[in-house]
Scaffold this motif. Sequence first.
Motif, PDB file in Angstrom:
ATOM      1  N   GLN A   1      33.248  37.560  37.813  1.00 38.98           N
ATOM      2  CA  GLN A   1      33.674  36.623  38.851  1.00 38.98           C
ATOM      3  C   GLN A   1      32.496  35.957  39.564  1.00 38.98           C
ATOM      4  O   GLN A   1      32.576  34.782  39.939  1.00 38.98           O
ATOM      5  CB  GLN A   1      34.552  37.362  39.864  1.00 38.98           C
ATOM      6  CG  GLN A   1      35.175  36.462  40.915  1.00 38.98           C
ATOM      7  CD  GLN A   1      36.194  37.205  41.765  1.00 38.98           C
ATOM      8  OE1 GLN A   1      36.419  38.396  41.578  1.00 38.98           O
ATOM      9  NE2 GLN A   1      36.812  36.507  42.711  1.00 38.98           N
ATOM     10  N   TYR A   2      31.390  36.668  39.743  1.00 39.79           N
ATOM     11  CA  TYR A   2      30.334  36.170  40.635  1.00 39.79           C
ATOM     12  C   TYR A   2      28.972  35.986  39.976  1.00 39.79           C
ATOM     13  O   TYR A   2      28.044  35.495  40.632  1.00 39.79           O
ATOM     14  CB  TYR A   2      30.160  37.120  41.831  1.00 39.79           C
ATOM     15  CG  TYR A   2      31.385  37.273  42.684  1.00 39.79           C
ATOM     16  CD1 TYR A   2      31.831  36.220  43.485  1.00 39.79           C
ATOM     17  CD2 TYR A   2      32.088  38.473  42.716  1.00 39.79           C
ATOM     18  CE1 TYR A   2      32.951  36.363  44.285  1.00 39.79           C
ATOM     19  CE2 TYR A   2      33.216  38.629  43.508  1.00 39.79           C
ATOM     20  CZ  TYR A   2      33.638  37.566  44.284  1.00 39.79           C
ATOM     21  OH  TYR A   2      34.760  37.699  45.073  1.00 39.79           O
TER      22      TYR A   2
ATOM     23  N   ASP B   1      27.490  34.014  37.655  1.00 39.84           N
ATOM     24  CA  ASP B   1      26.890  32.677  37.572  1.00 39.84           C
ATOM     25  C   ASP B   1      26.530  32.146  38.952  1.00 39.84           C
ATOM     26  O   ASP B   1      25.472  31.525  39.149  1.00 39.84           O
ATOM     27  CB  ASP B   1      27.857  31.712  36.871  1.00 39.84           C
ATOM     28  CG  ASP B   1      28.012  32.043  35.397  1.00 39.84           C
ATOM     29  OD1 ASP B   1      27.101  32.685  34.844  1.00 39.84           O
ATOM     30  OD2 ASP B   1      29.047  31.676  34.800  1.00 39.84           O
ATOM     31  N   GLU B   2      27.414  32.403  39.929  1.00 45.88           N
ATOM     32  CA  GLU B   2      27.130  31.943  41.291  1.00 45.88           C
ATOM     33  C   GLU B   2      25.901  32.650  41.856  1.00 45.88           C
ATOM     34  O   GLU B   2      25.042  32.007  42.486  1.00 45.88           O
ATOM     35  CB  GLU B   2      28.349  32.204  42.172  1.00 45.88           C
ATOM     36  CG  GLU B   2      28.175  31.772  43.617  1.00 45.88           C
ATOM     37  CD  GLU B   2      29.389  32.109  44.461  1.00 45.88           C
ATOM     38  OE1 GLU B   2      29.264  32.046  45.705  1.00 45.88           O
ATOM     39  OE2 GLU B   2      30.448  32.441  43.894  1.00 45.88           O
ATOM     40  N   MET B   3      25.786  33.959  41.624  1.00 46.59           N
ATOM     41  CA  MET B   3      24.635  34.707  42.131  1.00 46.59           C
ATOM     42  C   MET B   3      23.350  34.259  41.451  1.00 46.59           C
ATOM     43  O   MET B   3      22.301  34.145  42.104  1.00 46.59           O
ATOM     44  CB  MET B   3      24.864  36.207  41.932  1.00 46.59           C
ATOM     45  CG  MET B   3      26.011  36.777  42.758  1.00 46.59           C
ATOM     46  SD  MET B   3      26.363  38.514  42.374  1.00 46.59           S
ATOM     47  CE  MET B   3      24.936  39.306  43.123  1.00 46.59           C
TER      48      MET B   3
ATOM     49  N   GLY C   1      22.718  31.300  40.277  1.00 49.09           N
ATOM     50  CA  GLY C   1      22.371  29.996  40.844  1.00 49.09           C
ATOM     51  C   GLY C   1      21.690  30.119  42.192  1.00 49.09           C
ATOM     52  O   GLY C   1      20.673  29.457  42.459  1.00 49.09           O
ATOM     53  N   VAL C   2      22.212  30.993  43.053  1.00 49.83           N
ATOM     54  CA  VAL C   2      21.620  31.183  44.383  1.00 49.83           C
ATOM     55  C   VAL C   2      20.216  31.771  44.258  1.00 49.83           C
ATOM     56  O   VAL C   2      19.273  31.336  44.943  1.00 49.83           O
ATOM     57  CB  VAL C   2      22.522  32.086  45.237  1.00 49.83           C
ATOM     58  CG1 VAL C   2      21.832  32.462  46.547  1.00 49.83           C
ATOM     59  CG2 VAL C   2      23.844  31.389  45.533  1.00 49.83           C
TER      60      VAL C   2
END
Length: 330
Positions: free
Chosen positions: A21-22, A24-26, A28-29
């Motif tokens: 769930q997270y 790719d977002e992590m 990126g950050v």
Amino acid sequence: MTLERAYRWLLACYPREHRRQYEDEMIGVLLDDAGPDQRRPRARDVLDLLSGALRTHVRHTTTRLSDPTWRDAVAALSLLAPLALFAYAARLPVLHLALLAAGHPEGLGDSLPLAAKLMAAAWLAVAVLAAAGWRRTAATLASAAAAYDVARAAGEYAEHLSVFNLWPTVLAAMAAAALAVPTSRSAAAVITRWRLGMLAGAALLAATAPAIAAVVLPGLWTEHVRTTWIFTTGVGRLEAVLLGVGYALFALTVLSTTAALRRRLLALLVPVGAILLLTRVGIGNWPFPERAPHGGIPDALNLTQWLALVLVPVLTFAVAVATLHRREQP
């Protein structure tokens, strides 16, 4: 290794559901926050990611253990563990009573410590209270009995530098913890009546095995057996067989439950199995209760062995829970 790949290696420490769930977002950050010439994760980022992974695993494990089937398994364990501990603690008191009743005071040896009798009575009371649904009272009594067993294990280590009989301490702590967890059903309701009878028979057989071998059938199979896998050493063959049958009945009770409950009960018992393996066949022939033949004192456990005693049961339980969750996941 690129910076992104290094971060993905660190994120592999997180549960699979969380990564799905997270991740790719992590990533990126983390990459946006990295410096222009940065080639490896900063120490602060490594610590943050690892601590976050640990917190996430704890949170996911807590969520899984709140499932109703897990609570039923905890309720069943809160009866199984006290009965097993009663069977283990009652062997010598029952033997002494049988010898006294049979008129063999010479077989009593030194008087049995009062603490041994109290421990057997305490675990029997805990099992009865758990079966009746009086979990709060049972938890209080189990906590006191577990605290005594911790003191017993510490005294044994101080005297013999041995952790040979550490598994009852682990099981006692688990019994107290299981009774402290609120459940929707009593232990007797989860196990059902016929399994409760099998458990009672198993506990009674294991507790009276030494008395049967010494008083009831003293001339049958008297040759001694040295084995640590019946949780004792240097016993007669008849006593070993009776103990083995009692333990087999305990195992059959667990194996006869529903598949979901059985898997969870086995996962809950993994720490006891892990500590049993560590202390009975552990690293580098860990010291046993006997003194060395030359009268010396065995070496004390080193830091690595202490860490293994603490961490291996916890880690094996976490692995068992995660494996079970992954197997049952659609």
